[in-house]
Write a protein that holds these residues in place. Structure first.
Motif, short mmCIF file in Angstrom:
data_model
loop_
_atom_site.label_atom_id
_atom_site.label_comp_id
_atom_site.label_asym_id
_atom_site.label_seq_id
_atom_site.Cartn_x
_atom_site.Cartn_y
_atom_site.Cartn_z
N GLN A 62 31.25 139.59 11.17
CA GLN A 62 31.48 137.88 10.45
C GLN A 62 32.49 137.29 11.35
O GLN A 62 32.75 135.99 11.71
N TRP A 65 30.97 136.12 14.78
CA TRP A 65 30.20 134.98 14.68
C TRP A 65 30.75 133.61 14.38
O TRP A 65 30.23 132.62 14.81
N ALA A 69 29.92 130.31 16.71
CA ALA A 69 29.36 129.36 15.96
C ALA A 69 29.96 128.02 16.49
O ALA A 69 29.48 126.91 16.54
N PRO A 77 23.71 131.15 18.24
CA PRO A 77 24.24 132.31 17.79
C PRO A 77 23.31 132.88 16.66
O PRO A 77 23.39 134.05 16.80
N SER A 81 22.01 136.50 16.99
CA SER A 81 22.29 137.68 15.91
C SER A 81 21.15 137.97 15.48
O SER A 81 21.15 139.32 15.29
N GLY A 114 25.33 137.42 11.37
CA GLY A 114 25.32 136.13 11.86
C GLY A 114 24.82 134.86 11.03
O GLY A 114 25.39 133.91 11.06
N ILE A 118 26.81 131.87 9.52
CA ILE A 118 26.63 130.63 10.05
C ILE A 118 25.99 129.63 8.90
O ILE A 118 26.10 128.42 9.10
#
Length: 403
Positions: A62, A65, A69, A77, A81, A114, A118
């Motif tokens: 976490q 990412w 992002a 991303p 991912s 990911g 996001i």
């Protein structure tokens, strides 16, 4: 939810599936533990370590990412991912030792997280502020449904394929999500170029300085910790103390998950009449009152069946708290260059607090129902104290401004 266009609904569906990827990846392969242990000539606890490494990869991933992002936008991303997730899922099929499974599951989690990280940023980017709580409530609803259906899907896969088929199903799911993301998820970030020289550590420290983010991230983590305590002690409470069969355990577990889903649904209704911060306060008050009632019932030596009924009402407000705290923590960064990092840090704080709560519950555990009830009460008290301190600080600032 009637005011969403077809395009918005397609985005919501993709975000919901991305959000469901993590719980599906955890619970879908649980029915295969015995087969995996036999295949590697090892024990089930050894196989369970692959679940721990997955959660570890999820926590670490976490933090990676979110900044990506913010720098590259949302879509690239997510696609990267999912690609990592698919490749790692296929690699799980070909591992030769349980230790290799531990490592590959860690990598799989880094890819799988990911999408969920996001997705929270996409919600604040793409949707109007008046609709974000509705979306977060829907995503929380999906998070409640996924763990219920995942073991059934796993059993269905195992009835046709070997345990490798479980990871094949994950790979297929990741590939489908990869295509759906390409087709239906627009690029929602408008601040990609400004982040090329961003200092990740500095950004995270700046985010933590926003009190609203820190307070509601901590509350979300404590509530998640209470949920993890329930998940860990569910078999003990329901089967060992309650005397229910494994089939009834699944049914009772499902009923409690349904209570969580009801809470998520009610969030959409209640937010029309109650401000979100007040909704969090009322839900925590309810949770605290139920935990005290549970402790009283335990020490009054009432039937375990009554305690299980009370437990339903303890879990129910979590369905309100998860989407409400997410919205309150993430929305201050909507449209900023740190929205992805804020979403990532929110998830990591949530996991970290859940870890501390779980460890605390283990320390006070003595194999009794009373210790479990005390853990629930302590989580409720801690979350309520944090909100109370925040309210007191706000009142102090108001008095200073008046004078």
């Amino acid at each position: 939810m009637k005011n969403f266009s077809l395009q918005q609904w397609l985005v919501i569906v993709v975000l919901a599936l991305l959000t469901a990827l993590e719980p599906l990846s955890i619970d879908l392969y649980l029915p295969g533990f015995i087969d995996i242990a036999k295949a590697f000539s090892t024990t089930i606890p050894s196989v369970q370590i692959s679940l721990s490494t997955f959660l570890g990869g999820f926590a670490v991933g976490q933090l990676l990412w979110g900044p990506l992002a913010d720098r590259w936008g949302r879509k690239k991303p997510i696609l990267l991912s999912l690609l990592i997730f698919v490749v790692a899922s296929v690699a799980c099929i070909y591992v030769r030792t349980v230790e290799q499974l531990w490592v590959v599951r860690f990598i799989q989690a880094i890819g799988g997280c990911g999408g969920i990280v996001i997705s929270r940023a996409v919600v604040t980017d793409y949707f109007d502020k008046t609709k974000t709580l509705k979306i977060f409530a829907l995503l929380a609803l999906i998070m409640g449904v996924a763990p219920i259906i995942a073991p059934s899907i796993g059993n269905a896969v195992l009835s046709v394929f070997s345990w490798q088929g479980l990871f094949g199903a994950m790979a297929v799911l990741g590939a489908v999500l990869f295509l759906l993301t390409i087709l239906f998820l627009p690029e929602s970030s408008k601040r990609q170029a400004s982040n090329k020289d961003a200092n990740v550590v500095k950004d995270y420290l700046q985010i933590l300085k926003v009190k609203k983010f820190t307070v509601y991230s901590l509350i979300a983590g404590i509530v998640n910790g209470a949920l993890m305590i329930y998940v860990a002690n569910g078999p003990f409470l329901i089967m060992e103390k309650g005397g229910f069969s494994s089939d009834m355990f699944g049914l009772i577990f499902g009923i409690n998950a349904f209570g969580l889903m009801i809470g998520s649904y009610l969030t959409n209704v209640l937010q029309k009449y109650i401000a979100t911060n007040k909704l969090v306060r009322y839900a925590l008050m309810f949770m605290l009152a139920v935990s005290i009632a549970m402790l009283g019932a335990i020490y009054a030596n009432v039937s375990i069946h009554i305690i299980l009924v009370i437990l339903f009402f303890y879990i129910f407000p979590m369905g309100i708290l998860f989407p409400a705290t997410t919205e309150l923590a993430i929305t201050p960064f909507a449209g900023t260059r740190n929205s992805g990092s804020a979403s990532a840090l929110f998830g990591s704080v949530q996991l970290l607090m859940a870890f501390f709560c779980s460890m605390g519950a283990n320390l006070i555990s003595d194999g009794t129902v009373g210790a479990v009830g005390l853990s629930f009460a302590l989580c409720s008290i801690l979350a309520f104290v944090i909100v109370f301190v925040k309210i007191a600080a706000q009142e102090g600032l108001r008095r200073q401004s008046v004078h």
